[in-house]
Design a protein around this motif. Structure first.
Motif, PDB file in Angstrom:
ATOM      1  N   SER A  75      76.693  39.752  64.287  1.00 60.66           N
ATOM      2  CA  SER A  75      77.252  38.911  65.586  1.00 60.66           C
ATOM      3  C   SER A  75      76.061  37.603  65.337  1.00 60.66           C
ATOM      4  CB  SER A  75      76.767  39.744  66.809  1.00 60.66           C
ATOM      5  OG  SER A  75      75.604  39.879  67.129  1.00 60.66           O
ATOM      6  N   ASN A  76      74.864  38.250  64.756  1.00 53.33           N
ATOM      7  CA  ASN A  76      73.749  37.068  64.532  1.00 53.33           C
ATOM      8  C   ASN A  76      73.002  37.470  63.288  1.00 53.33           C
ATOM      9  OD1 ASN A  76      71.755  35.310  64.550  1.00 53.33           O
ATOM     10  ND2 ASN A  76      71.585  35.360  66.906  1.00 53.33           N
ATOM     11  N   PRO A  77      73.567  37.324  62.066  1.00 52.30           N
ATOM     12  CA  PRO A  77      72.926  38.010  60.815  1.00 52.30           C
ATOM     13  C   PRO A  77      71.510  37.641  60.567  1.00 52.30           C
ATOM     14  CG  PRO A  77      74.924  37.164  60.274  1.00 52.30           C
ATOM     15  CD  PRO A  77      74.953  36.460  61.806  1.00 52.30           C
ATOM     16  N   ALA A  78      71.279  36.235  60.829  1.00 53.05           N
ATOM     17  CA  ALA A  78      69.637  35.791  60.899  1.00 53.05           C
ATOM     18  C   ALA A  78      68.748  36.407  61.504  1.00 53.05           C
ATOM     19  CB  ALA A  78      69.553  34.243  60.681  1.00 53.05           C
ATOM     20  N   ALA A  79      69.117  36.666  62.906  1.00 54.07           N
ATOM     21  CA  ALA A  79      68.057  37.107  63.704  1.00 54.07           C
ATOM     22  C   ALA A  79      67.918  38.591  63.639  1.00 54.07           C
ATOM     23  CB  ALA A  79      68.750  36.792  65.206  1.00 54.07           C
ATOM     24  N   TYR A  80      69.250  39.569  63.166  1.00 50.77           N
ATOM     25  CA  TYR A  80      69.069  40.636  63.093  1.00 50.77           C
ATOM     26  C   TYR A  80      68.337  41.158  61.881  1.00 50.77           C
ATOM     27  CZ  TYR A  80      71.010  41.876  67.531  1.00 50.77           C
ATOM     28  OH  TYR A  80      71.244  42.031  68.986  1.00 50.77           O
ATOM     29  N   LEU A  81      68.597  40.531  60.747  1.00 48.65           N
ATOM     30  CA  LEU A  81      67.879  40.619  59.747  1.00 48.65           C
ATOM     31  C   LEU A  81      66.561  40.310  59.683  1.00 48.65           C
ATOM     32  CD1 LEU A  81      70.557  39.782  56.876  1.00 48.65           C
ATOM     33  CD2 LEU A  81      69.983  42.034  57.728  1.00 48.65           C
ATOM     34  N   LYS A  92      68.400  51.828  68.689  1.00 51.12           N
ATOM     35  CA  LYS A  92      68.763  50.721  67.707  1.00 51.12           C
ATOM     36  C   LYS A  92      68.004  49.542  68.002  1.00 51.12           C
ATOM     37  CE  LYS A  92      72.448  48.092  70.270  1.00 51.12           C
ATOM     38  NZ  LYS A  92      73.861  47.671  70.169  1.00 51.12           N
ATOM     39  N   LEU A  93      67.896  48.648  66.834  1.00 49.44           N
ATOM     40  CA  LEU A  93      66.871  47.388  67.319  1.00 49.44           C
ATOM     41  C   LEU A  93      67.757  46.474  68.049  1.00 49.44           C
ATOM     42  CD1 LEU A  93      65.943  46.682  63.334  1.00 49.44           C
ATOM     43  CD2 LEU A  93      64.538  47.225  65.119  1.00 49.44           C
ATOM     44  N   THR A  94      67.039  45.709  68.911  1.00 54.47           N
ATOM     45  CA  THR A  94      67.325  44.667  69.738  1.00 54.47           C
ATOM     46  C   THR A  94      66.325  43.458  69.511  1.00 54.47           C
ATOM     47  OG1 THR A  94      65.936  45.648  71.608  1.00 54.47           O
ATOM     48  CG2 THR A  94      68.252  46.295  71.416  1.00 54.47           C
ATOM     49  N   ILE A 153      63.965  53.833  61.852  1.00 50.90           N
ATOM     50  CA  ILE A 153      64.875  52.491  62.207  1.00 50.90           C
ATOM     51  C   ILE A 153      66.178  52.657  62.205  1.00 50.90           C
ATOM     52  CG2 ILE A 153      65.161  49.883  61.720  1.00 50.90           C
ATOM     53  CD1 ILE A 153      62.398  50.070  60.079  1.00 50.90           C
ATOM     54  N   VAL A 154      67.022  52.063  63.374  1.00 56.49           N
ATOM     55  CA  VAL A 154      68.299  52.200  63.325  1.00 56.49           C
ATOM     56  C   VAL A 154      68.579  50.626  63.738  1.00 56.49           C
ATOM     57  CG1 VAL A 154      70.253  52.998  64.794  1.00 56.49           C
ATOM     58  CG2 VAL A 154      68.192  54.465  64.405  1.00 56.49           C
ATOM     59  N   ILE A 155      69.791  50.296  63.053  1.00 56.88           N
ATOM     60  CA  ILE A 155      70.298  48.888  63.133  1.00 56.88           C
ATOM     61  C   ILE A 155      71.942  49.039  63.141  1.00 56.88           C
ATOM     62  CG2 ILE A 155      70.279  48.174  60.947  1.00 56.88           C
ATOM     63  CD1 ILE A 155      69.650  45.484  61.761  1.00 56.88           C
ATOM     64  N   ASP A 156      72.446  48.258  64.206  1.00 58.87           N
ATOM     65  CA  ASP A 156      73.900  48.348  64.495  1.00 58.87           C
ATOM     66  C   ASP A 156      74.496  47.198  63.459  1.00 58.87           C
ATOM     67  OD1 ASP A 156      76.822  48.049  65.375  1.00 58.87           O
ATOM     68  OD2 ASP A 156      75.718  49.532  66.954  1.00 58.87           O
ATOM     69  N   SER A 157      75.634  47.724  62.702  1.00 60.12           N
ATOM     70  CA  SER A 157      76.430  46.377  61.787  1.00 60.12           C
ATOM     71  C   SER A 157      76.862  45.449  62.735  1.00 60.12           C
ATOM     72  CB  SER A 157      77.395  47.374  61.018  1.00 60.12           C
ATOM     73  OG  SER A 157      78.427  47.872  61.663  1.00 60.12           O
ATOM     74  N   GLY A 158      77.557  45.804  63.963  1.00 61.28           N
ATOM     75  CA  GLY A 158      78.018  44.877  64.816  1.00 61.28           C
ATOM     76  C   GLY A 158      77.046  43.852  65.265  1.00 61.28           C
ATOM     77  N   ASP A 159      75.956  44.369  65.387  1.00 63.30           N
ATOM     78  CA  ASP A 159      74.922  43.515  65.893  1.00 63.30           C
ATOM     79  C   ASP A 159      74.544  42.450  64.753  1.00 63.30           C
ATOM     80  OD1 ASP A 159      74.466  44.360  68.504  1.00 63.30           O
ATOM     81  OD2 ASP A 159      72.921  45.770  67.785  1.00 63.30           O
ATOM     82  N   ILE A 160      74.350  42.976  63.545  1.00 64.69           N
ATOM     83  CA  ILE A 160      74.134  42.163  62.424  1.00 64.69           C
ATOM     84  C   ILE A 160      75.331  40.888  62.137  1.00 64.69           C
ATOM     85  CG2 ILE A 160      73.989  42.085  59.721  1.00 64.69           C
ATOM     86  CD1 ILE A 160      73.127  44.885  59.936  1.00 64.69           C
TER      87      ILE A 160
END
Length: 246
Positions: free
Chosen positions: A156-162, A237-239, A147-154
């Motif tokens: 931008s929308n913590p609830a959705a990306y977490l 990365k996760l979308t 799994i890959v996740i981008d801190s900028g995405d988190i």
């Protein structure tokens, strides 16, 4: 489940540890291999004596604990790791027993933040090459993409990306991950008083980041090299579901 979150510095990694630590079902461990890295690698740290006094410095013992009993009989064990801490000769077999996630951040942001805190970094200092190398190695060994996740995405929308991250890990989403008490976590490493004062002030994720910062001409070669590795990881990365969730 044991979760190994692989990050570089200046990359939301401590906030992510606090988010998982806010779950009632999750124990956390702060950079388990940092003390062995310092002990064997010999790199200076302003809290070196304290670290050696309080933390495990034997990499074999650390590896055993990574796959051993989960503290406090929790269901989840979140381990905050940095791949540049894994020196040659450190045990790697423990990695077969954990779920791997890679936390990435645009190198221009990392370089700019690192320079303000620690001076001009090298490629090894920011860890993105080590991330890409470990990602490739794990992908090849397990015939599966971590799994890959981008801190900028988190941010931008913590609830959705977490929630997307929890879904990818096949664990329940817990809104408790969105906030934590100010003042740090009981599992902070011995180095925390020097490195974590700013995040200790937080009670949740900061808001969206601004434009990509300009990197000075002298650091453009570093940025260009780092971008190649970042792009390798960013492609996976996760979308969010409505934009083609991977």
């Amino acid at each position: 489940m044991r979760i190994a979150m692989w990050s570089g510095p200046r990359n939301l990694s401590t906030a992510m540890m606090y988010a998982f630590g806010a779950r009632s079902d999750c124990a956390v461990w702060d950079e388990p291999f940092y003390a062995p890295f310092l002990h064997i690698g010999g790199r200076p740290d302003p809290m070196l004596d304290t670290i050696f006094d309080k933390e495990e410095t034997n990499p074999e013992n650390v590896a055993s604990r990574c796959t051993g009993a989960i503290p406090e009989n929790k269901a989840l064990f979140y381990q905050k790791h940095m791949p540049q801490h894994m020196l040659e000769g450190f045990p790697l077999d423990w990695m077969d027993a954990v779920k791997h996630v890679f936390l990435i951040r645009h190198p221009a942001r990392v370089i700019t933040s690192y320079t303000k805190k620690n001076g001009v970094p090298t490629l090894s200092d920011i860890g993105v090459k080590e991330q890409a190398d470990l990602f490739a190695s794990l992908t090849k060994k397990h015939a599966a993409t971590p799994i890959v996740i981008d801190s900028g995405d988190i941010r931008s929308n913590p609830a959705a990306y977490l929630e997307a991250l929890c879904n990818a890990l096949n664990i329940p989403w817990d809104p408790a991950m969105l906030s934590w008490p100010a003042g740090g976590h009981k599992s902070d490493g011995a180095w925390a008083p020097h490195w974590y004062p700013e995040v200790w002030k937080s009670t949740g994720f900061a808001g969206p980041e601004g434009p990509i910062p300009e990197v000075p001409d002298a650091l453009q070669p570093l940025l260009n090299e780092a971008m190649g590795y970042y792009n390798q990881l960013e492609a996976f990365k996760l979308t969010l579901p409505d934009s083609g969730f991977k």
